[in-house]
Design a protein around this motif. Sequence first.
Motif, PDB file in Angstrom:
ATOM      1  N   ASN A 191       0.823  -1.214   0.000  1.00  0.00           N
ATOM      2  CA  ASN A 191       0.000   0.000   0.000  1.00  0.00           C
ATOM      3  C   ASN A 191       0.856   1.264   0.000  1.00  0.00           C
ATOM      4  O   ASN A 191       0.474   2.283  -0.574  1.00  0.00           O
ATOM      5  CB  ASN A 191      -0.948   0.014   1.202  1.00  0.00           C
ATOM      6  CG  ASN A 191      -2.097  -0.953   1.039  1.00  0.00           C
ATOM      7  OD1 ASN A 191      -2.398  -1.384  -0.075  1.00  0.00           O
ATOM      8  ND2 ASN A 191      -2.737  -1.322   2.127  1.00  0.00           N
ATOM      9  N   GLY A 268     -13.756  -9.656  -6.578  1.00  0.00           N
ATOM     10  CA  GLY A 268     -12.411  -9.195  -6.286  1.00  0.00           C
ATOM     11  C   GLY A 268     -11.334 -10.251  -6.470  1.00  0.00           C
ATOM     12  O   GLY A 268     -11.618 -11.453  -6.476  1.00  0.00           O
ATOM     13  N   GLN A 270      -7.356 -10.936  -4.781  1.00  0.00           N
ATOM     14  CA  GLN A 270      -6.351 -10.497  -3.813  1.00  0.00           C
ATOM     15  C   GLN A 270      -5.224 -11.518  -3.773  1.00  0.00           C
ATOM     16  O   GLN A 270      -5.411 -12.650  -3.322  1.00  0.00           O
ATOM     17  CB  GLN A 270      -6.964 -10.340  -2.414  1.00  0.00           C
ATOM     18  CG  GLN A 270      -5.960  -9.872  -1.361  1.00  0.00           C
ATOM     19  CD  GLN A 270      -6.606  -9.576  -0.025  1.00  0.00           C
ATOM     20  OE1 GLN A 270      -7.669  -8.971   0.040  1.00  0.00           O
ATOM     21  NE2 GLN A 270      -5.972 -10.024   1.045  1.00  0.00           N
ATOM     22  N   TYR A 271      -4.061 -11.109  -4.259  1.00  0.00           N
ATOM     23  CA  TYR A 271      -2.897 -11.991  -4.310  1.00  0.00           C
ATOM     24  C   TYR A 271      -1.655 -11.215  -3.915  1.00  0.00           C
ATOM     25  O   TYR A 271      -1.436 -10.090  -4.390  1.00  0.00           O
ATOM     26  CB  TYR A 271      -2.704 -12.561  -5.727  1.00  0.00           C
ATOM     27  CG  TYR A 271      -3.767 -13.546  -6.135  1.00  0.00           C
ATOM     28  CD1 TYR A 271      -3.633 -14.898  -5.843  1.00  0.00           C
ATOM     29  CD2 TYR A 271      -4.916 -13.127  -6.807  1.00  0.00           C
ATOM     30  CE1 TYR A 271      -4.611 -15.817  -6.205  1.00  0.00           C
ATOM     31  CE2 TYR A 271      -5.893 -14.027  -7.180  1.00  0.00           C
ATOM     32  CZ  TYR A 271      -5.740 -15.369  -6.874  1.00  0.00           C
ATOM     33  OH  TYR A 271      -6.715 -16.274  -7.228  1.00  0.00           O
ATOM     34  N   LYS A 275      -4.641  -5.978  -4.516  1.00  0.00           N
ATOM     35  CA  LYS A 275      -6.091  -6.117  -4.621  1.00  0.00           C
ATOM     36  C   LYS A 275      -6.566  -5.531  -5.944  1.00  0.00           C
ATOM     37  O   LYS A 275      -6.105  -4.471  -6.375  1.00  0.00           O
ATOM     38  CB  LYS A 275      -6.788  -5.388  -3.469  1.00  0.00           C
ATOM     39  CG  LYS A 275      -6.490  -5.970  -2.091  1.00  0.00           C
ATOM     40  CD  LYS A 275      -7.185  -5.151  -1.015  1.00  0.00           C
ATOM     41  CE  LYS A 275      -6.836  -5.664   0.370  1.00  0.00           C
ATOM     42  NZ  LYS A 275      -7.438  -4.833   1.431  1.00  0.00           N
ATOM     43  N   GLU A 300     -10.895  -2.418   1.803  1.00  0.00           N
ATOM     44  CA  GLU A 300     -11.186  -3.792   2.212  1.00  0.00           C
ATOM     45  C   GLU A 300     -12.404  -4.290   1.439  1.00  0.00           C
ATOM     46  O   GLU A 300     -13.353  -3.545   1.212  1.00  0.00           O
ATOM     47  CB  GLU A 300     -11.468  -3.859   3.716  1.00  0.00           C
ATOM     48  CG  GLU A 300     -10.255  -3.553   4.586  1.00  0.00           C
ATOM     49  CD  GLU A 300      -9.127  -4.548   4.378  1.00  0.00           C
ATOM     50  OE1 GLU A 300      -9.403  -5.749   4.203  1.00  0.00           O
ATOM     51  OE2 GLU A 300      -7.963  -4.110   4.386  1.00  0.00           O
ATOM     52  N   VAL A 307     -14.410 -13.122  -3.571  1.00  0.00           N
ATOM     53  CA  VAL A 307     -13.008 -12.748  -3.736  1.00  0.00           C
ATOM     54  C   VAL A 307     -12.194 -14.004  -4.026  1.00  0.00           C
ATOM     55  O   VAL A 307     -12.297 -14.999  -3.303  1.00  0.00           O
ATOM     56  CB  VAL A 307     -12.454 -12.057  -2.469  1.00  0.00           C
ATOM     57  CG1 VAL A 307     -10.973 -11.731  -2.656  1.00  0.00           C
ATOM     58  CG2 VAL A 307     -13.242 -10.801  -2.148  1.00  0.00           C
ATOM     59  N   SER A 309      -8.492 -15.522  -4.048  1.00  0.00           N
ATOM     60  CA  SER A 309      -7.304 -15.102  -3.316  1.00  0.00           C
ATOM     61  C   SER A 309      -6.387 -16.269  -2.997  1.00  0.00           C
ATOM     62  O   SER A 309      -6.798 -17.432  -2.967  1.00  0.00           O
ATOM     63  CB  SER A 309      -7.744 -14.414  -2.018  1.00  0.00           C
ATOM     64  OG  SER A 309      -6.629 -14.060  -1.230  1.00  0.00           O
ATOM     65  N   TRP A 318     -15.118 -16.416  -0.149  1.00  0.00           N
ATOM     66  CA  TRP A 318     -13.661 -16.385  -0.324  1.00  0.00           C
ATOM     67  C   TRP A 318     -13.256 -17.662  -1.047  1.00  0.00           C
ATOM     68  O   TRP A 318     -13.269 -18.746  -0.475  1.00  0.00           O
ATOM     69  CB  TRP A 318     -12.979 -16.276   1.026  1.00  0.00           C
ATOM     70  CG  TRP A 318     -11.687 -15.506   0.987  1.00  0.00           C
ATOM     71  CD1 TRP A 318     -10.438 -16.031   0.954  1.00  0.00           C
ATOM     72  CD2 TRP A 318     -11.526 -14.081   0.994  1.00  0.00           C
ATOM     73  NE1 TRP A 318      -9.502 -15.027   0.939  1.00  0.00           N
ATOM     74  CE2 TRP A 318     -10.137 -13.816   0.966  1.00  0.00           C
ATOM     75  CE3 TRP A 318     -12.413 -13.007   1.021  1.00  0.00           C
ATOM     76  CZ2 TRP A 318      -9.617 -12.527   0.955  1.00  0.00           C
ATOM     77  CZ3 TRP A 318     -11.898 -11.728   1.016  1.00  0.00           C
ATOM     78  CH2 TRP A 318     -10.522 -11.487   0.988  1.00  0.00           C
TER      79      TRP A 318
END
Length: 365
Positions: A191, A268, A270-271, A275, A300, A307, A309, A318
């Motif tokens: 980030n 989404g 996320q890896y 994101k 988030e 998502v 991931s 998830w």
Amino acid sequence: MSNKKIIHYNLDKIDAVGARFNLIYGERSNGKSYQLKHKKAVEKYLKTGKRFILMRRWKEEISSEKIEQYFQDVDVSKLTNGKYNCITLYRKLLYLSNYDSETGKTKRFEKIGYVVALSTEQNYAGASYLDVEDIIFEEFMSRSVYIANESNKLMNFYATVDRKRLTTRLWLVGNTISRVCPYINDWGLHNVISSQKQGTIKVVEFDGESEWLSERIKIAIEYCQSTGVSSGTIGTNANMINTGAWETAPQPHLPKSYNAYDCLYRFGFQYQGFKFLCEYLMDKELKKDACWFIRPYFKEFSDKIIVFSDSIKISKFWQRDIYNISIKNEKLRNLFMTFKENKIFYANDLCGTDFKQVIDFQIRR
């Protein structure tokens, strides 16, 4: 030839932060390595007697020819008032030396540092480096292969050198090759780096992970200011070489403006700390030609959005495999089967490059 003034990198600003761990990245040939090999290696030894460690990733990178070439731009004769004229490597030790042009022979004198390969860090576990205060790790960002558990290996080696003195400083130096890097991921810096502007220094602090360590651990991250001068290169990585922009590969963009589409579905990805929000779009006018659109996401994810991931959560939303979801919904299954290369578009080249580098599945054609 351009008369434009070149902005050379200066180590002093990040050095003044006093962080034990320092990440310095930017365009190629802007002076990062030059500053470090002088101020934290050769010049520091001459002033204080403290030695340094030069680290590379693979043992093939630490041959005498390559390492001595690395120090070619150090004016040893000037720094030592003519006492020595070069730096040589012998049995992975660095020496101030004298080369005799008449005989073609070199004589070693003062030991100033060490050269190590991170890939063989376990071999150094019993060594003593109490004379070392700085570790310089060159090219910490790679465009190809990293060592398995690389960031842990680096911390193991750091612990070997520092021996709980908490005085050794680590300098990671690299070009803006790829944000998909184990240090960025494992140290939770994505980030910070994804929003960092050139010419800035960001500082991240962590609490010590031991009840005996009350000191906060500080990481300083510098995205070097561009030199402002082109290197004259062309091609897909020219922006990285010339300006310090992240290296990217060309990616497909939406054929029309984003506003020309209706969003029918969102989910989404996320890896490795990255994101992405993925939208299933339909052309408003034609009411056909549905496609997938991927853009970076910095919030988030909602508990009610699917998502995909590499992280595991106890939630039906998830998922791991976009082509084989565990949700018993045939309509969703069929929808995700249309996630194919010729129907995927990206917000920009950097987004597409990041996405393809971090995902752990093969996009179907």
